[in-house]
Design a protein around this motif. Sequence first.
Motif, PDB file in Angstrom:
ATOM      1  N   LEU A   1       0.365  -7.544  39.877  1.00 50.89           N
ATOM      2  CA  LEU A   1      -0.150  -7.050  41.158  1.00 50.89           C
ATOM      3  C   LEU A   1       0.981  -6.690  42.122  1.00 50.89           C
ATOM      4  CD1 LEU A   1      -3.114  -9.526  41.775  1.00 50.89           C
ATOM      5  CD2 LEU A   1      -3.303  -7.083  41.276  1.00 50.89           C
ATOM      6  N   THR A   2       2.078  -7.424  42.039  1.00 47.70           N
ATOM      7  CA  THR A   2       3.213  -7.190  42.945  1.00 47.70           C
ATOM      8  C   THR A   2       3.949  -5.912  42.604  1.00 47.70           C
ATOM      9  OG1 THR A   2       3.452  -9.589  43.144  1.00 47.70           O
ATOM     10  CG2 THR A   2       5.301  -8.254  43.909  1.00 47.70           C
ATOM     11  N   ASP A   3       3.873  -5.493  41.353  1.00 43.06           N
ATOM     12  CA  ASP A   3       4.633  -4.331  40.890  1.00 43.06           C
ATOM     13  C   ASP A   3       3.979  -3.037  41.362  1.00 43.06           C
ATOM     14  OD1 ASP A   3       6.592  -2.898  39.503  1.00 43.06           O
ATOM     15  OD2 ASP A   3       5.327  -2.746  37.709  1.00 43.06           O
ATOM     16  N   GLY A   4       4.088  -2.786  42.678  1.00 45.49           N
ATOM     17  CA  GLY A   4       3.480  -1.584  43.233  1.00 45.49           C
ATOM     18  C   GLY A   4       4.436  -0.710  44.016  1.00 45.49           C
ATOM     19  N   LEU A   5       5.631  -1.218  44.284  1.00 42.78           N
ATOM     20  CA  LEU A   5       6.662  -0.450  44.993  1.00 42.78           C
ATOM     21  C   LEU A   5       7.959  -0.523  44.198  1.00 42.78           C
ATOM     22  CD1 LEU A   5       6.083  -1.590  48.709  1.00 42.78           C
ATOM     23  CD2 LEU A   5       5.107   0.393  47.536  1.00 42.78           C
ATOM     24  N   ASP A   6       8.860   0.397  44.481  1.00 37.64           N
ATOM     25  CA  ASP A   6      10.111   0.496  43.728  1.00 37.64           C
ATOM     26  C   ASP A   6      10.965  -0.764  43.905  1.00 37.64           C
ATOM     27  OD1 ASP A   6       9.034   2.964  43.425  1.00 37.64           O
ATOM     28  OD2 ASP A   6      10.598   4.058  44.496  1.00 37.64           O
ATOM     29  N   GLY A   7      11.139  -1.505  42.835  1.00 36.94           N
ATOM     30  CA  GLY A   7      11.987  -2.687  42.866  1.00 36.94           C
ATOM     31  C   GLY A   7      11.346  -3.914  43.483  1.00 36.94           C
ATOM     32  N   LEU A   8      10.094  -3.803  43.927  1.00 36.11           N
ATOM     33  CA  LEU A   8       9.462  -4.915  44.638  1.00 36.11           C
ATOM     34  C   LEU A   8       9.259  -6.132  43.743  1.00 36.11           C
ATOM     35  CD1 LEU A   8       8.135  -6.068  47.167  1.00 36.11           C
ATOM     36  CD2 LEU A   8       5.988  -5.006  46.451  1.00 36.11           C
ATOM     37  N   ALA A   9       8.845  -5.932  42.503  1.00 36.89           N
ATOM     38  CA  ALA A   9       8.557  -7.058  41.616  1.00 36.89           C
ATOM     39  C   ALA A   9       9.788  -7.563  40.877  1.00 36.89           C
ATOM     40  CB  ALA A   9       7.478  -6.670  40.603  1.00 36.89           C
ATOM     41  N   ILE A  10      10.695  -6.675  40.532  1.00 37.51           N
ATOM     42  CA  ILE A  10      11.797  -7.082  39.643  1.00 37.51           C
ATOM     43  C   ILE A  10      12.803  -7.982  40.346  1.00 37.51           C
ATOM     44  CG2 ILE A  10      13.262  -5.062  40.086  1.00 37.51           C
ATOM     45  CD1 ILE A  10      12.683  -6.899  36.721  1.00 37.51           C
ATOM     46  N   VAL A  11      13.070  -7.764  41.632  1.00 36.53           N
ATOM     47  CA  VAL A  11      14.072  -8.606  42.311  1.00 36.53           C
ATOM     48  C   VAL A  11      13.572 -10.040  42.487  1.00 36.53           C
ATOM     49  CG1 VAL A  11      15.342  -8.960  44.468  1.00 36.53           C
ATOM     50  CG2 VAL A  11      15.286  -6.693  43.399  1.00 36.53           C
ATOM     51  N   PRO A  12      12.336 -10.275  42.972  1.00 30.74           N
ATOM     52  CA  PRO A  12      11.847 -11.648  42.994  1.00 30.74           C
ATOM     53  C   PRO A  12      11.816 -12.285  41.601  1.00 30.74           C
ATOM     54  CG  PRO A  12      10.495 -10.296  44.421  1.00 30.74           C
ATOM     55  CD  PRO A  12      11.402  -9.366  43.671  1.00 30.74           C
ATOM     56  N   THR A  13      11.533 -11.478  40.580  1.00 33.49           N
ATOM     57  CA  THR A  13      11.548 -12.000  39.211  1.00 33.49           C
ATOM     58  C   THR A  13      12.942 -12.465  38.832  1.00 33.49           C
ATOM     59  OG1 THR A  13       9.719 -10.566  38.519  1.00 33.49           O
ATOM     60  CG2 THR A  13      11.164 -11.412  36.789  1.00 33.49           C
ATOM     61  N   ILE A  14      13.956 -11.675  39.185  1.00 35.35           N
ATOM     62  CA  ILE A  14      15.343 -12.059  38.898  1.00 35.35           C
ATOM     63  C   ILE A  14      15.694 -13.356  39.620  1.00 35.35           C
ATOM     64  CG2 ILE A  14      17.760 -11.396  39.260  1.00 35.35           C
ATOM     65  CD1 ILE A  14      16.777  -8.443  39.011  1.00 35.35           C
ATOM     66  N   MET A  15      15.298 -13.458  40.890  1.00 28.75           N
ATOM     67  CA  MET A  15      15.593 -14.653  41.679  1.00 28.75           C
ATOM     68  C   MET A  15      14.926 -15.891  41.101  1.00 28.75           C
ATOM     69  SD  MET A  15      15.238 -13.273  45.592  1.00 28.75           S
ATOM     70  CE  MET A  15      16.138 -11.851  46.206  1.00 28.75           C
ATOM     71  N   VAL A  16      13.644 -15.776  40.777  1.00 32.06           N
ATOM     72  CA  VAL A  16      12.903 -16.926  40.251  1.00 32.06           C
ATOM     73  C   VAL A  16      13.429 -17.310  38.867  1.00 32.06           C
ATOM     74  CG1 VAL A  16      10.641 -17.770  39.526  1.00 32.06           C
ATOM     75  CG2 VAL A  16      10.849 -16.386  41.597  1.00 32.06           C
ATOM     76  N   ALA A  17      13.733 -16.329  38.038  1.00 36.87           N
ATOM     77  CA  ALA A  17      14.283 -16.616  36.708  1.00 36.87           C
ATOM     78  C   ALA A  17      15.619 -17.341  36.821  1.00 36.87           C
ATOM     79  CB  ALA A  17      14.444 -15.321  35.914  1.00 36.87           C
ATOM     80  N   SER A  18      16.443 -16.918  37.760  1.00 36.29           N
ATOM     81  CA  SER A  18      17.747 -17.573  37.962  1.00 36.29           C
ATOM     82  C   SER A  18      17.565 -19.017  38.426  1.00 36.29           C
ATOM     83  CB  SER A  18      18.567 -16.793  38.989  1.00 36.29           C
ATOM     84  OG  SER A  18      18.776 -15.459  38.565  1.00 36.29           O
ATOM     85  N   ALA A  19      16.618 -19.225  39.339  1.00 38.26           N
ATOM     86  CA  ALA A  19      16.341 -20.578  39.820  1.00 38.26           C
ATOM     87  C   ALA A  19      15.785 -21.457  38.702  1.00 38.26           C
ATOM     88  CB  ALA A  19      15.354 -20.523  40.988  1.00 38.26           C
ATOM     89  N   LEU A  20      14.905 -20.902  37.879  1.00 34.04           N
ATOM     90  CA  LEU A  20      14.355 -21.663  36.759  1.00 34.04           C
ATOM     91  C   LEU A  20      15.430 -21.993  35.727  1.00 34.04           C
ATOM     92  CD1 LEU A  20      10.897 -19.899  36.213  1.00 34.04           C
ATOM     93  CD2 LEU A  20      11.289 -22.246  36.991  1.00 34.04           C
ATOM     94  N   ALA A  21      16.416 -21.113  35.578  1.00 36.84           N
ATOM     95  CA  ALA A  21      17.541 -21.410  34.685  1.00 36.84           C
ATOM     96  C   ALA A  21      18.285 -22.649  35.169  1.00 36.84           C
ATOM     97  CB  ALA A  21      18.489 -20.211  34.616  1.00 36.84           C
ATOM     98  N   PHE A  22      18.503 -22.726  36.465  1.00 29.17           N
ATOM     99  CA  PHE A  22      19.177 -23.883  37.058  1.00 29.17           C
ATOM    100  C   PHE A  22      18.346 -25.147  36.862  1.00 29.17           C
ATOM    101  CE2 PHE A  22      20.177 -26.394  40.995  1.00 29.17           C
ATOM    102  CZ  PHE A  22      21.466 -26.756  40.629  1.00 29.17           C
ATOM    103  N   ILE A  23      17.032 -25.036  37.083  1.00 30.10           N
ATOM    104  CA  ILE A  23      16.144 -26.191  36.923  1.00 30.10           C
ATOM    105  C   ILE A  23      16.098 -26.629  35.456  1.00 30.10           C
ATOM    106  CG2 ILE A  23      13.738 -26.958  37.080  1.00 30.10           C
ATOM    107  CD1 ILE A  23      13.451 -25.148  39.540  1.00 30.10           C
ATOM    108  N   ALA A  24      16.054 -25.669  34.539  1.00 30.23           N
ATOM    109  CA  ALA A  24      16.033 -26.005  33.111  1.00 30.23           C
ATOM    110  C   ALA A  24      17.296 -26.750  32.706  1.00 30.23           C
ATOM    111  CB  ALA A  24      15.881 -24.732  32.282  1.00 30.23           C
TER     112      ALA A  24
END
Length: 360
Positions: A193-216
Motif C-alpha cells: 500500500l505504501t508503494d505509491g510514490l517514487d522511492g516512498l516504500a523502498i527507503v523505509p524498507t532499507i531503514m527497517v531492514a538495517s535495524a532488523l539486521a542489528f536486532i538479529a
Amino acid sequence: MLVWLAEYLTQYYTGFNVFSYLTMRSILGVLTALVMSLMMGPWVIRKLQLLQIGQTVRDDGPQSHLSKSGTPTMGGLMILGSVLTSVLLWADLSNHYVWVMLFVIVSFGLIGLIDDYRKVVRKDPKGLIARWKYFWQSVAALTIAGFLYYNAQLDAETVLVVPFFKDVLPQLGLFYLVVAYFAIVGTSNAVNLTDGLDGLAIVPTIMVASALAFIAYLTGNVNFSAYLQIPYIPYTSELVVVCAAIAGAGIGFLWFNTYPAQVFMGDVGSLTLGAALGAVAVMVRQELVLIIMGGVFVMETVSVILQVGSFKLRGQRIFRMAPIHHHYELKGWPEPRVIVRFWIISLILVLVGLATLKVR
C-alpha cells in the motif's frame, strides 16, 4: 555457498578464515546486492520497456501521476534477484533461518509476479483476485509460522516481547501462529500500500531492514541479548546477512526509483519485501517493535482501513484519497516533499524502535 568454499580453503591458507566472520559476510552481502542491482537496473528497465510492461495510473488520482503512465514496473525482480544471489553466496546455508527467508522471498515473489503479470500484461486492472492473493499469502505465511513453531527448541522462540517492559514476556503457545501470520501477511500488504510514490516504500524498507539486521545480531549473541534482557535465540544472527542483502539491493533499486522514477518495483517487490521484514521480526521475536519501526507502513494501512470503513458506514470519506500519501498530494504538497517527509518520519520511528531495546 562461498562460506563452505572458504572453510575448505582455510586448510591451505588461513587468510580465508576472514569469510567466517559474520561482519565481513554482511558487508560483502550489502556490496554484492548493491552492485548487482545497479548492474541489472539498466538492462531490466530496457527489457520491461521493450515488453511494454508499464504502470497503469488511476484516473481519479492526483493529476501529476498521469505522466507516470507507462513507466516500467515489476522492477522488484532486480531486487529479488540481487537478494537471492547475495544470500546464496554469503549466508551459511546450513542455517534453517536462512532457508525460511529464501522460502519467503520465492513464495511471495511468485504471488507478486502473478499479480503484476495479470495487471500489466493481461491488462486486468484488478490483477490477481483479492481473495486468491490473500489465500496464497495465507498459505505461505502459515507454512512459515508452522515450520518455525514446530521446530522451536527454546521457550524464548515463542514468547511475545513487549517493548519497554523487560519482564513482560508472555508465552504465546499456539497463538504464536496467529501473531506470525499477521506479522508476515500484514507487513507484506502494508508495504504494498505504501508503494505509491517514487522511492516512498523502498527507503523505509532499507531503514527497517538495517535495524532488523542489528536486532538479529544482538538476538543471536548470548552476551548482548543477556545485557539487553531480550530473548537469546541461537543462530538468528545469520539473518544479518539476509537483511544486509535486502538493504543493499534496496539502495541499488533506489538509484533508478528515486524521483522521477525510471522504474517501479511492482507487487513482486513490495509484497515480497514486506513479507521478508515481517518474517525476520517473527524470528527475532520483535513483532511489536516492527510496528513501531514500520510506522509509516502502519499509517498508510490504517488510512485505507479508516477511509473504506467510513465510506461504507457513513457514506463519507475521511481523507481526500487513501492511502494517506495521496491525501497530502491532493492538499497541494509536491510529491518530493511528501516522500522526504515520510522518510524523515520513518527514520525517527526506526530510532525509537531501536531505543526500546535499551529503555526497558
